[in-house]
Scaffold this active site. Structure first.
Site, short mmCIF file in Angstrom:
data_model
loop_
_atom_site.label_atom_id
_atom_site.label_comp_id
_atom_site.label_asym_id
_atom_site.label_seq_id
_atom_site.Cartn_x
_atom_site.Cartn_y
_atom_site.Cartn_z
N TYR A 64 -0.33 -0.34 10.36
CA TYR A 64 -1.20 -0.97 9.77
C TYR A 64 0.05 -0.64 7.80
CZ TYR A 64 -3.73 -1.08 4.68
OH TYR A 64 -3.89 -1.81 3.40
N SER A 116 0.61 -0.89 -0.19
CA SER A 116 0.31 -0.19 0.28
C SER A 116 0.97 1.21 0.03
CB SER A 116 -0.95 0.22 1.64
OG SER A 116 -1.73 1.27 1.86
N1 LIG Z 1 -8.28 -1.71 -0.95
C1 LIG Z 1 -7.91 -0.33 -0.78
O1 LIG Z 1 -8.37 0.74 -0.75
C2 LIG Z 1 -6.33 -0.61 -1.02
C3 LIG Z 1 -5.18 0.44 -0.55
C4 LIG Z 1 -4.29 -0.09 -0.41
C5 LIG Z 1 -3.18 -1.78 -0.62
N2 LIG Z 1 -4.48 -2.23 -0.41
C6 LIG Z 1 -4.39 -3.91 -0.59
O2 LIG Z 1 -4.67 -4.64 -1.26
C7 LIG Z 1 -4.66 -5.75 -0.37
C8 LIG Z 1 -6.56 -6.53 -0.47
O3 LIG Z 1 -7.16 -5.61 -1.04
P1 LIG Z 1 -8.48 -6.33 -0.74
O4 LIG Z 1 -9.20 -4.71 -2.20
O5 LIG Z 1 -8.90 -7.25 -2.20
O6 LIG Z 1 -9.91 -6.09 0.31
P2 LIG Z 1 -10.87 -7.04 1.16
O7 LIG Z 1 -10.25 -6.72 2.34
O8 LIG Z 1 -12.27 -6.28 0.30
O9 LIG Z 1 -10.19 -8.21 0.86
C9 LIG Z 1 -9.28 -9.23 0.84
C10 LIG Z 1 -9.42 -10.67 1.49
O10 LIG Z 1 -8.85 -11.21 2.53
C11 LIG Z 1 -9.43 -11.73 2.91
N3 LIG Z 1 -8.69 -12.18 4.10
C12 LIG Z 1 -8.96 -11.72 5.28
N4 LIG Z 1 -8.00 -12.10 6.14
C13 LIG Z 1 -7.42 -12.88 5.73
C14 LIG Z 1 -7.02 -14.84 6.10
N5 LIG Z 1 -6.41 -14.73 7.18
N6 LIG Z 1 -6.82 -15.60 4.96
C15 LIG Z 1 -7.37 -15.40 4.09
N7 LIG Z 1 -8.20 -15.00 3.59
C16 LIG Z 1 -8.28 -13.85 4.30
C17 LIG Z 1 -11.01 -11.50 2.91
O11 LIG Z 1 -12.29 -12.76 3.47
C18 LIG Z 1 -11.25 -10.85 1.87
O12 LIG Z 1 -11.98 -11.63 0.92
C19 LIG Z 1 -4.64 -5.94 1.28
O13 LIG Z 1 -3.79 -6.40 0.95
C20 LIG Z 1 -4.89 -4.23 1.02
O14 LIG Z 1 -3.58 -3.62 2.03
C21 LIG Z 1 -6.53 -1.91 -0.51
#
Ligand SMILES: NC(=O)c1ccc[n+]([C@@H]2O[C@H](COP(=O)([O-])OP(=O)(O)OC[C@H]3O[C@@H](n4cnc5c(N)ncnc54)[C@H](O)[C@@H]3O)[C@@H](O)[C@H]2O)c1
Length: 257
Positions: A151, A138
């Site tokens: 985070y 991120s």
């Molecule tokens: N969405 C944003 O604005 C944003 C911005 C910067 C970085 N990110 C990064 O992007 C990545 C994911 O984003 P996303 O939009 O897919 O998020 P999201 O939360 O919609 O989906 C992530 C999925 O991961 C699953 N998950 C969580 N913990 C878990 C675990 N311990 N084991 C297995 N599955 C697990 C959840 O059930 C969910 O379905 C993350 O690493 C996040 O830090 C997101």
């Protein structure tokens, strides 16, 4: 790939990555701890006509990481790409008030899982002629301004692991890169509540004045995972509409023409 579901309806980064990879012809092993979130992604993968596999597993549990890689090898007999997408926001708070136990949980899920997934995947990746790992970080890893300490700390660790692993595994032909999403509009942020005003401001903050989505993160990840990026390793790619380049100089630059 890990975290292939989305925490709410809509397209998160993980779901977009899984679907775009399947559309590109990859046999995607989509893992998530939430079975219903995973099902929605698997339905989208099925629409591509390319076979995929769903694995319900928690990457915070070492056995879960092994289960995902073993599932891939049992079903498809090979592994070419690992995408470490799971990331939770973790506990709020500064150094003074963050809950230390919740801190450890977040590091287990966001950081330790990347090491464990690689530990299980690398032996199979060594046998691939198109091996790649993409870690999802991120922009908060490199920029201040996040209200919590935990985070950004986990996301910086993801970058450190990316460059370290790139040097460990480059000689084995395994490329390791990272995408660094900015303010993308995904269920991860919308399910925590966002006013229209805040949404607009997030859009106006980037250089392109365009709202980023999970698809933008997905295309960048697909590129880094693909053979189109065969000479790219150790790279940290912001996917943020230029947000990390948008800090204006405090005074106008001096022309030395
Ligand atoms: N969405 C944003 O604005 C944003 C911005 C910067 C970085 N990110 C990064 O992007 C990545 C994911 O984003 P996303 O939009 O897919 O998020 P999201 O939360 O919609 O989906 C992530 C999925 O991961 C699953 N998950 C969580 N913990 C878990 C675990 N311990 N084991 C297995 N599955 C697990 C959840 O059930 C969910 O379905 C993350 O690493 C996040 O830090 C997101």
């Amino acid at each position: 790939m890990t975290g292939a579901g989305s925490r709410g309806e809509g397209i998160g980064n993980g779901r977009a990555i899984a679907v775009l990879m399947a559309q590109a012809g990859a046999r995607v092993v989509a893992a998530d701890r939430d079975a219903s979130a995973l099902d929605a992604t698997l339905a989208m993968i099925a629409e591509t006509g390319v076979p995929g596999l769903g694995v319900v597993a928690d990457v915070g549990d070492p056995a879960g990481c092994a289960q995902i890689v073993n599932g891939a090898l049992e079903r498809f007999g090979q592994l070419d790409v690992l995408v470490n997408n799971v990331g939770i926001v973790g506990p709020a708070g500064t150094a003074e008030d963050v809950d230390p136990e919740a801190w450890d949980d977040a590091f287990r899920i966001n950081v330790k899982s990347v090491m464990l997934m690689a530990r299980h995947a690398v032996p199979a990746l060594r046998r691939s002629s198109a091996a790649a790992i993409v870690n999802v970080s991120s922009i908060v890893a490199q920029r201040g301004g996040h209200p919590s300490l935990c985070y950004p700390a986990t996301k910086s660790a993801v970058l450190g692991m990316t460059t370290a692993m790139a040097s460990h595994y480059g000689p084995a032909g395994i490329r390791v890169n990272s995408v660094m999403p900015g303010n993308v509009f995904t269920p991860m942020v919308t399910t925590r509540g966002m006013s229209e005003e805040m949404r607009l401001q997030r859009r106006e903050n980037n250089l392109l004045k365009i709202e980023g989505t999970g698809w933008d993160v997905g295309y960048a990840t697909l590129f880094l995972a693909s053979q189109a990026a065969r000479w790219i390793t150790g790279v940290i790619l912001p996917v943020d509409g230029g947000l990390t380049s948008s800090v204006p100089l405090p005074t106008p630059p001096v022309s030395r023409g």
